[in-house]
Design an enzyme around this catalytic site. Structure first.
Site, PDB file in Angstrom:
ATOM      1  CG  HIS A   3       3.638  -5.987   3.340  1.00  0.00           C
ATOM      2  ND1 HIS A   3       3.171  -4.825   2.753  1.00  0.00           N
ATOM      3  CD2 HIS A   3       4.656  -5.782   3.947  1.00  0.00           C
ATOM      4  CE1 HIS A   3       3.814  -3.958   3.541  1.00  0.00           C
ATOM      5  NE2 HIS A   3       4.713  -4.334   4.073  1.00  0.00           N
ATOM      6  CB  CYS A  50       7.706  -3.706   2.312  1.00  0.00           C
ATOM      7  SG  CYS A  50       8.143  -2.921   3.716  1.00  0.00           S
ATOM      8  CG  ASP A  88       0.301  -5.003   0.761  1.00  0.00           C
ATOM      9  OD1 ASP A  88       1.326  -4.939   0.899  1.00  0.00           O
ATOM     10  OD2 ASP A  88      -0.703  -5.139   1.570  1.00  0.00           O
TER      11      ASP A  88
END
Length: 661
Positions: free
Chosen positions: A614, A488, A612
């Site tokens: 992820h 990440c 994000d």
């Protein structure tokens, strides 16, 4: 010198006043194609006389301005900013008009009638804003007979005014000039070069030269056919027409006669939405002109080729000089194509040719690599043209000084690389496959700016501070690379690097995971065994990589708990307003990219715009937004759930925008 009242002028440019704290002179740019006095842009006068800082050095200014603005735009006025009030404002306005008259006379001679000219004055002792400007006009170019402007109109949709009924015409002409000179007289090369330039200029006006006018990206079937215009068709009264050219004129068909009456609108769409004007590439109507020097017009009588031989009197040397001319011209859609060529394109090519000559002649043997580039900086409504020397790297002092001077003239900030080659207007859409590939702008398949259009944060009365500029969204599993569970921070770093690349601070490619690891090994932060591993990295490692790859320094904010992050909203808002770069947030084993904050200083309520990394799905914008992978997050949501963990410390990496041009 009396001043009567004049109806009004229009102002389209958004940044008219470049001098607000010091005295000086600005040139006001307009177009002869507008029906009333209209200011499209403003440029600072950099060269003034030593005896009077408010009197332009016309010789130096003429050389710079002539090459900067495309044909179709011209100097129509001057603005004088003064800090001493010992002279009547009408006299100062008259001085401004006199400077414009002298400028235009030096540029166009006495053959061109001056339009209504504008003289503007700002007295810094009274005020320093645009509303403090006083405008005067001269209908005759007489600085002693001025009319005071009673109405100044600022147009709400300047892009529409400039581009709705107008188009841009591009002409590119590569030249290869072979120069022969005596080996014992190197200076003779300069004379040979000057003669070659004169020969090219004559060819551009030759009755038999062909100009091919065509629409960009013409489909294989359908669309307007290219129009071929020869020199003798541009000016029927041209001198020294060859006999076959006269016969061709006499025998021309109705179709050939029609093509000479065609206007630019023949190639252009009938309607174009200018309300959301983004760039010349995307929104402006464009026409392409090519030059063919070969005598392609058929002769009425058969002729044989002729070769001439000139024996050298001694040992001779050969020097080949390569030039690439590229001019842009601005014109109304109803302008005849013959006028476009004869009044805009040919004079533009000649001007640029002489500009290159002036730059290269001081030392012809250096073989300077000169190339024109076109830019449309923020706030400008029309392109500008800059000639760069490609022998120097963009970071070499000579190039930096040249760009700094341009930023000063155009009123551009000194911490944005707005005039680097990577930021040049991309006209590849109207060039064929033989275009020079030295400056490609290859489109990326990654999603850009995914936060645009997302729902509001829900913060009542908050102030939104966002990232400035574009970025690409990097996340898990992209490019077929499985980094789920550990990559990440790598993905956040890739998004940050993409921001610097999109803003043209760098031409470095976005690094892969392995290249990121390699950089950390090279700076001594990691052992060689780190390369190829699945080890996490954090904010500090990201700062090392940004410094190594881009030369970007970073600020780090640390908090002991996620619960303390809302206390940093004011500082984060200031970052987005002044730096505008994406922020990496790292806490525990998770990393996010922060794109903005919404903060109410009174109540303390705030939200964080999180991108994000992820996300593991395909690049479906709707799925990403609806799934909350890009959206506003509150530290504690309406259900009492904490987005940032209370038992983890967090580091926030704030990349600083380079102070560079």
């Amino acid at each position: 010198m009396g001043a009567q009242s004049f109806a009004g002028i229009r102002i389209l440019c958004r940044n008219l006043l470049l001098l607000r704290k010091e005295s000086g002179v600005q040139w006001l740019i307009g177009s002869p194609f507008f029906p009333s006095p209209t200011i499209v842009s403003s440029m600072r006068c950099l060269h003034t006389l030593p005896s009077n800082p408010l009197s332009p050095d016309l010789a130096k200014e003429l050389d710079d301005i002539r090459s900067l603005i495309p044909r179709g735009f011209e100097v129509i006025g001057a603005l004088i900013v003064r800090d001493k009030g010992d002279m009547k404002v009408e006299k100062v306005a008259g001085d401004a008009i006199s400077a414009v008259v002298s400028f235009r006379k030096a540029l166009y001679g006495n053959d061109r009638e001056d339009p209504v000219l504008i003289g503007a004055v700002l007295d810094l002792n009274i005020g320093s804003s645009e509303r403090d400007l006083q405008f005067f006009i001269s209908r005759t170019g007489n600085s002693y007979k001025l009319d005071k402007v009673s109405s100044v109109v600022y147009e709400d949709q300047p892009e529409k005014e400039v581009w709705e009924n107008f188009c841009i015409v591009c002409c590119e002409l590569p030249l290869k000039l072979p120069l022969y000179y005596a080996s014992d007289n190197p200076k003779a090369a300069e004379g040979a070069y000057a003669q070659a330039i004169t020969a090219v200029e004559r060819k551009l006006r030759d009755p038999q030269v062909a100009y091919i006018v065509e629409a960009p990206n013409r489909p294989s079937s359908g669309g307007p056919e290219p129009v071929i215009l020869h020199g003798f068709e541009l000016d029927p009264a041209a001198e020294e027409l060859p006999e076959n050219a006269i016969n061709a004129v006499v025998l021309e068909s109705d179709e050939e006669s029609l093509k000479k009456s065609r206007t630019c609108s023949y190639f252009l769409s009938e309607s174009r939405d200018i309300a959301s004007f983004n760039s010349v590439e995307e929104n402006a109507d464009k026409i392409l002109v090519s030059v063919m020097f070969n005598r392609s017009k058929s002769n009425v009588e058969p002729t044989a080729p002729v070769a001439e031989y000139f024996p050298a009197l001694g040992e001779a040397m050969l020097l080949v000089v390569n030039h690439k001319l590229e001019v842009l011209s601005y014109c109304p859609k109803d302008l005849r194509l013959t006028d476009v060529i004869s009044k805009l394109i040919i004079p533009g090519l000649v001007d640029q040719l002489h500009k290159l000559k002036d730059k290269i002649l001081p030392d012809l043997t250096q073989q300077l690599q000169l190339r024109p580039y076109h830019f449309m900086p923020p706030g400008f409504l029309h392109p500008i043209t800059v000639i760069y020397e490609l022998s120097y790297g963009e970071m070499e002092m000579k190039q930096v000084e040249a760009r700094t001077s341009l930023h000063l003239r155009l009123g551009l900030p000194f911490d944005r690389p707005l005039l680097r080659i990577a930021n040049a207007i991309n006209l590849s859409s109207i060039k064929d496959s033989t275009r020079d590939k030295s400056n490609p702008k290859v489109g990326s398949s990654l999603l850009k700016d995914v936060h645009h259009g997302i729902p509001s944060s829900g913060v009542s009365g908050g102030r939104v501070s966002l990232i400035q500029g574009s970025y690409e969204y990097y996340h898990y599993l992209q490019d077929g690379f499985d980094d789920s569970g550990w990559g990440c921070a790598y993905r956040s770093l890739q998004t940050i690097v993409s921001w610097f690349k999109q803003q043209h601070y760098t031409t470095v490619d976005v690094p892969s995971h392995r290249e990121i690891q390699q950089s950390l090994v090279e700076v001594g932060d990691k052992d060689p065994s780190f390369i190829g591993s699945r080890e996490w990295i954090g904010a500090i490692e990201l700062s090392f990589v940004l410094d190594k790859l881009l030369g970007v320094i970073c600020k780090v904010i640390s908090v002991r708990s996620g619960s303390e992050l809302p206390e940093k909203c004011r500082e984060l808002a200031l970052h987005f307003e002044t730096q505008g770069t994406p922020i990496m947030i790292g806490g525990g084993v998770l990393a996010y990219t922060l794109l903005g904050v919404d903060y109410n200083e009174t109540s303390g309520d705030c939200a964080f715009l999180i991108l994000d990394p992820h996300y593991t799905g395909n690049d479906d914008l709707k799925k990403i937004v609806n799934g909350g992978w890009c959206g506003w997050k509150k530290a504690v949501d309406s259900k009492g759930k904490h987005f940032f963990l209370h038992d983890k410390f967090y580091n926030l990496l704030l990349p600083q925008r380079p102070n560079m041009v």
